[in-house]
Design an enzyme around this catalytic site. Structure first.
Site, PDB file in Angstrom:
ATOM      1  CE  LYS A 146     -22.789   9.840 -12.418  1.00 34.40           C
ATOM      2  NZ  LYS A 146     -22.924   9.149 -11.206  1.00 34.40           N
ATOM      3  CE  LYS A 169     -16.798   5.858 -15.298  1.00 35.30           C
ATOM      4  NZ  LYS A 169     -17.513   4.648 -14.913  1.00 35.30           N
ATOM      5  CB  THR A 180     -21.084   6.620 -14.748  1.00 33.19           C
ATOM      6  OG1 THR A 180     -21.994   6.669 -13.662  1.00 33.19           O
ATOM      7  CG2 THR A 180     -20.794   8.038 -15.231  1.00 33.19           C
TER       8      THR A 180
HETATM    9  P1  NAD Z   1     -17.073  -1.902  -9.477  1.00 30.66           P
HETATM   10  O1  NAD Z   1     -15.762  -1.897 -10.163  1.00 30.66           O
HETATM   11  O2  NAD Z   1     -17.149  -2.170  -8.010  1.00 30.66           O
HETATM   12  O3  NAD Z   1     -18.068  -2.936 -10.217  1.00 30.66           O
HETATM   13  C1  NAD Z   1     -18.058  -3.188 -11.583  1.00 30.66           C
HETATM   14  C2  NAD Z   1     -18.168  -4.693 -11.755  1.00 30.66           C
HETATM   15  O4  NAD Z   1     -18.286  -5.016 -13.139  1.00 30.66           O
HETATM   16  C3  NAD Z   1     -16.944  -5.452 -11.233  1.00 30.66           C
HETATM   17  O5  NAD Z   1     -17.347  -6.374 -10.229  1.00 30.66           O
HETATM   18  C4  NAD Z   1     -16.381  -6.152 -12.475  1.00 30.66           C
HETATM   19  O6  NAD Z   1     -15.828  -7.418 -12.203  1.00 30.66           O
HETATM   20  C5  NAD Z   1     -17.622  -6.263 -13.320  1.00 30.66           C
HETATM   21  N1  NAD Z   1     -17.385  -6.470 -14.743  1.00 30.66           N
HETATM   22  C6  NAD Z   1     -16.534  -5.818 -15.575  1.00 30.66           C
HETATM   23  N2  NAD Z   1     -16.630  -6.295 -16.831  1.00 30.66           N
HETATM   24  C7  NAD Z   1     -17.572  -7.275 -16.788  1.00 30.66           C
HETATM   25  C8  NAD Z   1     -18.117  -8.143 -17.766  1.00 30.66           C
HETATM   26  N3  NAD Z   1     -17.715  -8.103 -19.047  1.00 30.66           N
HETATM   27  N4  NAD Z   1     -19.064  -9.031 -17.386  1.00 30.66           N
HETATM   28  C9  NAD Z   1     -19.473  -9.083 -16.092  1.00 30.66           C
HETATM   29  N5  NAD Z   1     -18.981  -8.284 -15.114  1.00 30.66           N
HETATM   30  C10 NAD Z   1     -18.046  -7.394 -15.469  1.00 30.66           C
HETATM   31  O7  NAD Z   1     -17.737  -0.472  -9.805  1.00 30.66           O
HETATM   32  P2  NAD Z   1     -18.990   0.208  -9.064  1.00 30.66           P
HETATM   33  O8  NAD Z   1     -18.495   1.126  -8.003  1.00 30.66           O
HETATM   34  O9  NAD Z   1     -20.003  -0.824  -8.743  1.00 30.66           O
HETATM   35  O10 NAD Z   1     -19.521   1.140 -10.248  1.00 30.66           O
HETATM   36  C11 NAD Z   1     -20.232   0.612 -11.349  1.00 30.66           C
HETATM   37  C12 NAD Z   1     -20.659   1.767 -12.236  1.00 30.66           C
HETATM   38  O11 NAD Z   1     -21.452   2.686 -11.461  1.00 30.66           O
HETATM   39  C13 NAD Z   1     -19.481   2.581 -12.791  1.00 30.66           C
HETATM   40  O12 NAD Z   1     -19.785   2.953 -14.117  1.00 30.66           O
HETATM   41  C14 NAD Z   1     -19.414   3.785 -11.865  1.00 30.66           C
HETATM   42  O13 NAD Z   1     -18.865   4.920 -12.485  1.00 30.66           O
HETATM   43  C15 NAD Z   1     -20.886   3.980 -11.552  1.00 30.66           C
HETATM   44  N6  NAD Z   1     -21.137   4.664 -10.282  1.00 30.66           N
HETATM   45  C16 NAD Z   1     -20.460   4.299  -9.157  1.00 30.66           C
HETATM   46  C17 NAD Z   1     -20.717   4.973  -7.956  1.00 30.66           C
HETATM   47  C18 NAD Z   1     -20.003   4.595  -6.687  1.00 30.66           C
HETATM   48  O14 NAD Z   1     -20.073   5.357  -5.710  1.00 30.66           O
HETATM   49  N7  NAD Z   1     -19.307   3.464  -6.619  1.00 30.66           N
HETATM   50  C19 NAD Z   1     -21.647   6.026  -7.931  1.00 30.66           C
HETATM   51  C20 NAD Z   1     -22.348   6.344  -9.083  1.00 30.66           C
HETATM   52  C21 NAD Z   1     -22.083   5.657 -10.269  1.00 30.66           C
END
Ligand code: NAD
Length: 295
Positions: free
Chosen positions: A168, A243, A93
């Site tokens: 979204k 966010k 997102t």
């Molecule tokens: P998270 O922080 O658990 O996972 C993100 C991952 O990306 C981390 O493990 C981090 O180490 C990795 N990362 C960051 N920079 C990187 C790079 N340059 N190379 C490789 N890895 C890298 O977050 P999440 O909860 O998995 O969410 C991910 C996305 O999904 C976000 O944009 C969030 O807004 C969206 N989202 C999350 C949810 C939820 O409920 N968690 C729901 C809908 C959407």
């Protein structure tokens, strides 16, 4: 079977990748955090030493990263190294402007691209029932849809590049505002001596009906599966709602849309987070509203 690279194996990425593997795809993954990569490996992901190594033989590249800056930096790194015609799917997102830039980077290198943010949270990622909101060309969407299906309950093509992100943040702006509205109504009902169940029974079948009430009811009781019944464990964390509301405000400002209630919702969730509630479900905002009402 498609060879897929998955970059960003956090709370969402790991279960999403696991569902791709269950559907028979080969998934090469990379995450900056070693322990996340180890967890992903336990789910069947083949760990790579870098994003560039993960995409070496990939026909499809999926990114699931925190914010626009991470997506752009990964795209700038790997898009020049990818084989022409590779499909890039960004399910993070992120802000609409960064999403459009990511599409531009992909196009410069002859790649197909889709922005495909999701709703449904970690539960939906584990169950393979996420809603994907996709933006990009018809050709890219047709190629992306069967890849997304094992992770999805629903896949909607919303329009050109960035349209998935736009859908979204518009949806989640409605959600943030409506949850505050429902919370305020329950707080007023409490002051008036009206029971939670009575308000629910009337509003859920009247013009006040909405998802925040009937699926995610912010008081315990009327909807036994809502986070209010488990002390507001998420669910959808208030920090993630904030966010998305901030992304909606950024888009509104950049594009001249008046969204006064969206702005107010962002302010209320910012205060709620500042008070240490970012990890609670976003429906817990009702407790903050009770305080504001002088309880
Ligand atoms: P998270 O922080 O658990 O996972 C993100 C991952 O990306 C981390 O493990 C981090 O180490 C990795 N990362 C960051 N920079 C990187 C790079 N340059 N190379 C490789 N890895 C890298 O977050 P999440 O909860 O998995 O969410 C991910 C996305 O999904 C976000 O944009 C969030 O807004 C969206 N989202 C999350 C949810 C939820 O409920 N968690 C729901 C809908 C959407």
């Amino acid at each position: 079977m498609t060879t897929t690279a998955f970059i960003g194996l956090g709370n969402m990425g790991i279960p999403m990748a696991a569902n791709l593997i269950k559907a028979g795809h080969e998934v090469h993954g990379f995450d900056l955090v070693a322990t996340n990569l180890e967890k992903a490996e336990a789910s069947g992901v083949k760990p790579a030493a870098s994003a560039a190594a993960a995409i070496e033989r990939a026909e499809v590249v999926i990114t699931m990263l925190p914010a626009g800056k991470h997506v752009l930096s990964v795209y700038e790194d790997i898009a020049p190294k990818a084989t022409r015609g590779t499909l890039f799917i960004d399910s993070s997102t992120i802000d609409v402007d960064s999403s459009r830039k990511a599409h531009d980077i992909a196009a410069e290198h002859g790649l197909l691209s889709i922005d495909a943010p999701v709703s449904g949270g970690v539960g939906g990622a584990e169950a393979g029932t996420l809603t994907f909101m996709a933006g990009g060309s018809e050709a890219a969407f047709v190629k992306a849809e069967p890849i997304l299906q094992p992770m999805a309950g629903r896949v909607v093509h919303c329009g050109d590049g960035g349209a998935g992100q736009a859908a979204k943040i518009c949806n989640n702006m409605i959600l943030g505002i409506s949850m505050i509205g429902v919370g305020e109504a329950f707080v007023l009902a409490e002051k008036l001596g009206l029971s939670h169940q009575a308000l629910f029974d009337v509003a859920s079948t009247s013009s006040g009906q909405c998802w925040s009430l009937t699926t995610y009811c912010p008081v315990p009781g009327p909807v036994p599966t809502s986070p209010a019944n488990r002390d507001y464990q998420p669910g959808f964390a208030a920090a993630l709602m904030l966010k998305d509301l901030r992304l909606a405000q950024e888009a509104a400002q950049n594009n001249g849309a008046a969204t006064p209630l969206g702005a107010e919702a962002a302010q209320l969730y910012a205060l709620f987070e500042t008070m240490g509630n970012g990890d609670k479900d976003f429906s817990a905002i009702i407790n903050f509203l009770r305080g504001a009402a002088g309880k």
